[in-house]
Scaffold this active site. Structure first.
Site, short mmCIF file in Angstrom:
data_model
loop_
_atom_site.label_atom_id
_atom_site.label_comp_id
_atom_site.label_asym_id
_atom_site.label_seq_id
_atom_site.Cartn_x
_atom_site.Cartn_y
_atom_site.Cartn_z
N MET A 30 4.30 6.23 -0.71
CA MET A 30 3.97 7.66 -0.65
C MET A 30 5.27 8.47 -0.49
SD MET A 30 0.27 7.98 1.12
CE MET A 30 0.77 7.90 2.81
N GLY A 31 6.41 7.81 -0.78
CA GLY A 31 7.68 8.53 -0.77
C GLY A 31 8.26 8.70 0.62
N LEU A 33 11.37 7.84 1.43
CA LEU A 33 11.78 6.43 1.55
C LEU A 33 12.67 6.17 2.76
CD1 LEU A 33 12.61 5.60 -2.18
CD2 LEU A 33 10.41 5.47 -1.02
N GLU A 35 14.53 2.46 4.97
CA GLU A 35 15.05 1.10 4.71
C GLU A 35 13.94 0.07 4.49
OE1 GLU A 35 17.98 -0.38 3.97
OE2 GLU A 35 18.67 1.67 3.78
N HIS A 37 11.18 0.61 2.75
CA HIS A 37 10.89 0.68 1.31
C HIS A 37 12.02 0.06 0.50
CE1 HIS A 37 8.66 4.44 2.76
NE2 HIS A 37 7.71 3.68 2.25
N GLN A 61 -6.77 8.91 0.78
CA GLN A 61 -6.66 8.02 1.95
C GLN A 61 -6.42 8.78 3.24
OE1 GLN A 61 -3.12 5.96 0.11
NE2 GLN A 61 -2.46 5.79 2.22
N ASP A 150 2.05 -2.41 7.69
CA ASP A 150 0.63 -2.07 7.45
C ASP A 150 -0.12 -3.39 7.24
OD1 ASP A 150 0.71 0.98 7.25
OD2 ASP A 150 2.31 0.36 5.90
N ARG A 187 6.61 8.51 8.94
CA ARG A 187 6.06 9.43 9.95
C ARG A 187 6.95 9.53 11.20
NH1 ARG A 187 0.72 7.44 7.92
NH2 ARG A 187 -0.40 9.29 7.22
O1 PAF Z 1 1.46 2.14 2.28
C1 PAF Z 1 1.47 3.18 1.58
O2 PAF Z 1 2.49 3.87 1.46
C2 PAF Z 1 0.21 3.62 0.88
O3 PAF Z 1 -0.91 3.34 1.64
C3 PAF Z 1 0.06 3.05 -0.53
C4 PAF Z 1 -0.07 1.53 -0.53
C5 PAF Z 1 1.27 3.43 -1.38
C6 PAF Z 1 -1.19 3.62 -1.20
O4 PAF Z 1 -1.15 4.99 -1.27
#
Ligand code: PAF
Length: 280
Positions: A30-31, A33, A35, A37, A61, A150, A187
């Site tokens: 979800m951008g 970004l 480390e 990611h 979501q 997650d 976040r």
């Molecule tokens: O983990 C995330 O950033 C989001 O839940 C995902 C997997 C990109 C789906 O929107």
């Protein structure tokens, strides 16, 4: 590196890459970004020929009253970081093109979505699995990379991929932490300095639980009571859930074993932090 916003253009490019025999490695995000990611992108770069990153703050979501509008966004910064990590294509669609008028199809994984984050955030995983299924259909990846922070999301996506016979290898990657132990998350920018300090209670709780497990404590209740006391010691921390579960079924475990994973979600002020760890 190219940034593509159009769904059809993205799908055509990926289909052409597959036909040319290129192995597509995909990192959905979800951008904003960090480390964590970047570690997924590096692994994708290592294992794939075409490295695709998606950046899409997926509205389905987020529940009512959650942080959809406030969610941090910075495509320019993300693109620079992605390019440095060797990304070939960024897919950054608008919500309107992912969910046009008349959109009516959702993917719902049953059972393991009822607990933990699924219980606290009704509908959240339905939105996640729907968008990931759509992204898989658009990007056509051979490999897709997700962070283990997650933990439940990863289990749900593995379940969906298996159940729907999707030809994608789902790869889970270790949690990346700040030097002081805080698990990286987009976040974390919401936290004030004092809240950030209090947020370290999560990684301290993990360290304590692992120590107790190593010392031979098998009673999950005893471990959780100690962790609750530790987290409740922070004035702005409020436990959303704190559980020890089996890593595959996500069912709660009274006694810990090699399959036990500690999972937690804690509000620090208004920010909800999640973290997890195997215990043995
Ligand atoms: O983990 C995330 O950033 C989001 O839940 C995902 C997997 C990109 C789906 O929107």
């Amino acid at each position: 590196m190219h940034i593509i916003t159009d769904v059809n253009e993205m799908q055509q490019r990926c289909l052409a890459a597959r036909e040319a025999g290129r192995r597509i490695a995909f990192v959905p995000t979800m951008g904003y970004l960090h480390e964590g990611h970047i570690s997924l992108l590096r692994e994708g770069r290592r294992r794939g020929d075409l490295l695709v990153l998606s950046i899409f703050v997926n509205p389905t979501q987020f529940g009512a009253g959650e942080d959809l509008d406030a969610y941090p966004r910075d495509l320019t910064r993300d693109a620079e970081m992605a390019e440095s990590a060797g990304t070939d294509l960024i897919f950054a669609p608008e919500a309107q093109s992912m969910y046009p008028g008349g959109y009516a199809t959702y993917v719902d994984v049953e059972g393991i979505t009822d607990t933990l984050c699924g219980a606290s955030r009704p509908g959240h995983f339905r939105g996640v699995t729907t968008v990931v299924a759509k992204l898989f259909a658009i990007v056509q990846p051979h490999l897709a990379f997700f962070g283990q922070k997650d933990f439940q999301q990863l289990a749900v996506i593995r379940r969906m991929t298996l159940d729907l016979n999707l030809p994608v290898e789902v790869v889970g990657m270790p949690i990346v932490r700040e030097a002081d132990g805080l698990a990286m998350s987009s976040r974390n920018v919401y936290l004030s300095d004092d809240e950030r300090r209090q947020g370290l209670a999560l990684s301290r709780a993990i360290a304590l639980a692992r120590q107790m497990a190593r010392d031979g404590v098998e009673d999950g209740g005893e471990i959780l009571a100690a962790l609750r006391a530790l987290i409740d010691g922070e004035k702005d921390a409020r436990i959303d859930y704190l559980q020890i579960c089996h890593q595959l079924t996500l069912q709660e475990q009274a006694r810990i074993d090699g399959d036990s994973v500690l999972l937690m979600a804690v509000f620090v002020g208004k920010t909800r932090l999640i973290d997890n760890s195997f215990l043995l």
